[in-house]
Design an enzyme around this catalytic site. Structure first.
Site, PDB file in Angstrom:
ATOM      1  N   ASP A  67     -16.390 -11.398 -45.223  1.00 11.15           N
ATOM      2  CA  ASP A  67     -15.047 -11.140 -44.689  1.00 11.15           C
ATOM      3  C   ASP A  67     -14.836 -12.122 -43.542  1.00 11.15           C
ATOM      4  O   ASP A  67     -15.461 -12.017 -42.480  1.00 11.15           O
ATOM      5  CB  ASP A  67     -14.930  -9.693 -44.193  1.00 11.15           C
ATOM      6  N   SER A 147      -0.844 -26.637 -45.906  1.00  9.64           N
ATOM      7  CA  SER A 147       0.384 -26.362 -46.655  1.00  9.64           C
ATOM      8  C   SER A 147       1.493 -27.289 -46.179  1.00  9.64           C
ATOM      9  O   SER A 147       1.472 -27.750 -45.025  1.00  9.64           O
ATOM     10  CB  SER A 147       0.788 -24.900 -46.392  1.00  9.64           C
ATOM     11  N   TYR A 162       2.840 -17.273 -40.739  1.00 13.69           N
ATOM     12  CA  TYR A 162       2.096 -18.178 -41.640  1.00 13.69           C
ATOM     13  C   TYR A 162       2.342 -19.661 -41.311  1.00 13.69           C
ATOM     14  O   TYR A 162       1.378 -20.416 -41.139  1.00 13.69           O
ATOM     15  CB  TYR A 162       2.446 -17.858 -43.098  1.00 13.69           C
ATOM     16  N   LYS A 166      -0.382 -22.616 -40.047  1.00 14.39           N
ATOM     17  CA  LYS A 166      -0.626 -23.865 -40.779  1.00 14.39           C
ATOM     18  C   LYS A 166      -0.327 -25.096 -39.907  1.00 14.39           C
ATOM     19  O   LYS A 166      -0.982 -26.136 -40.052  1.00 14.39           O
ATOM     20  CB  LYS A 166       0.184 -23.881 -42.076  1.00 14.39           C
TER      21      LYS A 166
HETATM   22  N1  LIG Z   1      -0.378 -21.166 -53.441  1.00 16.22           N
HETATM   23  C1  LIG Z   1       0.424 -21.957 -52.772  1.00 16.22           C
HETATM   24  O1  LIG Z   1       1.575 -22.200 -53.157  1.00 16.22           O
HETATM   25  C2  LIG Z   1      -0.044 -22.608 -51.495  1.00 16.22           C
HETATM   26  C3  LIG Z   1       0.847 -23.465 -50.845  1.00 16.22           C
HETATM   27  C4  LIG Z   1       0.442 -24.087 -49.691  1.00 16.22           C
HETATM   28  C5  LIG Z   1      -0.837 -23.881 -49.206  1.00 16.22           C
HETATM   29  N2  LIG Z   1      -1.686 -23.041 -49.833  1.00 16.22           N
HETATM   30  C6  LIG Z   1      -3.004 -22.827 -49.243  1.00 16.22           C
HETATM   31  O2  LIG Z   1      -4.009 -22.882 -50.218  1.00 16.22           O
HETATM   32  C7  LIG Z   1      -5.135 -22.108 -49.797  1.00 16.22           C
HETATM   33  C8  LIG Z   1      -5.587 -21.198 -50.929  1.00 16.22           C
HETATM   34  O3  LIG Z   1      -4.555 -20.293 -51.246  1.00 16.22           O
HETATM   35  P1  LIG Z   1      -4.280 -19.787 -52.733  1.00 16.22           P
HETATM   36  O4  LIG Z   1      -2.886 -20.162 -53.064  1.00 16.22           O
HETATM   37  O5  LIG Z   1      -5.374 -20.209 -53.629  1.00 16.22           O
HETATM   38  O6  LIG Z   1      -4.278 -18.208 -52.486  1.00 16.22           O
HETATM   39  P2  LIG Z   1      -5.124 -17.007 -53.103  1.00 16.22           P
HETATM   40  O7  LIG Z   1      -5.301 -17.141 -54.568  1.00 16.22           O
HETATM   41  O8  LIG Z   1      -4.453 -15.790 -52.568  1.00 16.22           O
HETATM   42  O9  LIG Z   1      -6.563 -17.189 -52.420  1.00 16.22           O
HETATM   43  C9  LIG Z   1      -6.817 -16.853 -51.096  1.00 16.22           C
HETATM   44  C10 LIG Z   1      -8.326 -16.782 -50.900  1.00 16.22           C
HETATM   45  O10 LIG Z   1      -8.572 -16.451 -49.529  1.00 16.22           O
HETATM   46  C11 LIG Z   1      -9.544 -15.433 -49.498  1.00 16.22           C
HETATM   47  N3  LIG Z   1      -9.405 -14.581 -48.313  1.00 16.22           N
HETATM   48  C12 LIG Z   1      -8.302 -14.000 -47.822  1.00 16.22           C
HETATM   49  N4  LIG Z   1      -8.622 -13.218 -46.778  1.00 16.22           N
HETATM   50  C13 LIG Z   1      -9.971 -13.291 -46.639  1.00 16.22           C
HETATM   51  C14 LIG Z   1     -10.917 -12.691 -45.764  1.00 16.22           C
HETATM   52  N5  LIG Z   1     -10.562 -11.820 -44.788  1.00 16.22           N
HETATM   53  N6  LIG Z   1     -12.220 -12.976 -45.923  1.00 16.22           N
HETATM   54  C15 LIG Z   1     -12.616 -13.822 -46.906  1.00 16.22           C
HETATM   55  N7  LIG Z   1     -11.775 -14.437 -47.737  1.00 16.22           N
HETATM   56  C16 LIG Z   1     -10.464 -14.155 -47.612  1.00 16.22           C
HETATM   57  C17 LIG Z   1      -9.306 -14.622 -50.765  1.00 16.22           C
HETATM   58  O11 LIG Z   1     -10.524 -13.962 -51.127  1.00 16.22           O
HETATM   59  P3  LIG Z   1     -10.785 -12.369 -51.086  1.00 16.22           P
HETATM   60  O12 LIG Z   1      -9.457 -11.685 -51.155  1.00 16.22           O
HETATM   61  O13 LIG Z   1     -11.656 -12.122 -52.261  1.00 16.22           O
HETATM   62  O14 LIG Z   1     -11.496 -12.150 -49.788  1.00 16.22           O
HETATM   63  C18 LIG Z   1      -8.979 -15.723 -51.763  1.00 16.22           C
HETATM   64  O15 LIG Z   1     -10.151 -16.217 -52.342  1.00 16.22           O
HETATM   65  C19 LIG Z   1      -4.662 -21.356 -48.549  1.00 16.22           C
HETATM   66  O16 LIG Z   1      -5.119 -22.032 -47.402  1.00 16.22           O
HETATM   67  C20 LIG Z   1      -3.155 -21.458 -48.629  1.00 16.22           C
HETATM   68  O17 LIG Z   1      -2.540 -21.361 -47.370  1.00 16.22           O
HETATM   69  C21 LIG Z   1      -1.303 -22.382 -50.974  1.00 16.22           C
END
Ligand SMILES: NC(=O)c1ccc[n+]([C@@H]2O[C@H](COP(=O)([O-])OP(=O)(O)OC[C@H]3O[C@@H](n4cnc5c(N)ncnc54)[C@H](OP(=O)(O)O)[C@@H]3O)[C@@H](O)[C@H]2O)c1
Length: 259
Positions: A67, A147, A162, A166
């Protein structure tokens, strides 16, 4: 410029948030490239399933239930990695949370969790990885997954803190780069910003609107970001990709989900 992943073969990479979306895709790609990948997240079952899927690859995935909002969990994870896998060469700070609320009536505990995962966990994980790299004379590479919301506040409903987190991540990357220079370290730091990616982070209501916008498949996928990570890591030791933004060619969908 010759791009090669050869020098990372058999080395240790740490990927936070490797249980879904972009982090899972990055972890998978690094294992395919022959690395030992420590996967940190709370959903152990997801990471174990990924490890199982990758059993015949060149590298190996090591799921560690962590976590990231708890410093003790992060420290224990790094301790285990150092004692069991070897010197850390790569850290991908990927995990983040984006909760739906407003600034005018949001909840303090929710904000605290977002700050802890999106900012503080990056600071702690980076400190631990850099300590290990310095102790082992490793010219490693740290990548912050950021992001486009870290460059410009998006006009979306309920993003609350958020974008502020970022923007902070971008500042952390630059501060780290300057520290590395002053310490004469050859560790690289890359701030990799993504546009919309089809992951669990995007609420279903917004996903439905997004998908209505595209006749052809245009939203970028987690694998595209994993490929960008491989590109950044493949550069020669003296070449640093400081900033990289990866987004869909067609982001006309933005206008559909604004306030
Ligand atoms: N998707 C988009 O459009 C987008 C756009 C811009 C930037 N991003 C960036 O890309 C990155 C990945 O995001 P994603 O889109 O792949 O989202 P996602 O599928 O929701 O993945 C988020 C990850 O963060 C982990 N996480 C969240 N809280 C946690 C905690 N307390 N302890 C440990 N792990 C934690 C989650 O794992 P658990 O829940 O299993 O702990 C999950 O593996 C992020 O930095 C996000 O800001 C995404």
């Amino acid at each position: 410029m010759v791009l090669s992943m050869d020098r990372w073969m058999g080395k240790v990479a740490v990927v936070t948030g490797a249980s879904s979306g972009i982090g899972a895709a990055i972890a998978e790609t690094l294992v395919e490239q022959g690395l030992k990948v420590a996967a940190l997240a709370r959903r152990l079952d997801r990471m174990e399933a990924l490890a199982q899927k990758l059993t015949n690859q060149k590298g190996k995935l090591y799921p560690i239930k962590t976590d990231l909002s708890k410093e003790e969990d992060i420290l224990n994870a790094f301790k285990w990695i150092k004692e069991n896998l070897g010197p850390i060469h790569i850290l991908i700070n990927n995990a983040a949370v984006c909760e739906s609320a407003t600034l005018v009536d949001g909840d303090t505990e929710m904000w605290r969790n977002v700050l802890e995962v999106n900012i503080l966990a990056i600071c702690i994980a980076t400190r631990e990885a850099v300590r290990d790299m310095r102790a082992n004379n490793v010219d490693g590479h740290i990548i912050h997954i950021n992001s486009i919301g870290g460059h410009q506040v998006p006009n979306f409903p309920k993003v609350n803190i958020y974008p502020a987190t970022k923007f902070s991540v971008r500042a952390l990357a630059e501060t780290l780069r300057l520290e590395f220079i002053s310490l004469k370290l050859k560790i690289k730091i890359t701030n990799l910003s993504t546009g919309f990616v089809d992951t669990e982070m995007i609420p279903e209501t917004i996903k439905i609107k997004l998908k209505q916008c595209f006749e052809e498949k245009q939203i970028i996928e987690s694998e595209n970001i994993a490929d960008a990570v491989i590109y950044v890591l493949s550069t020669p030791p003296h070449v640093q990709i400081q900033e990289l933004t990866v987004r869909s060619v067609d982001e006309s969908f933005f206008k559909l989900i604004c306030y």
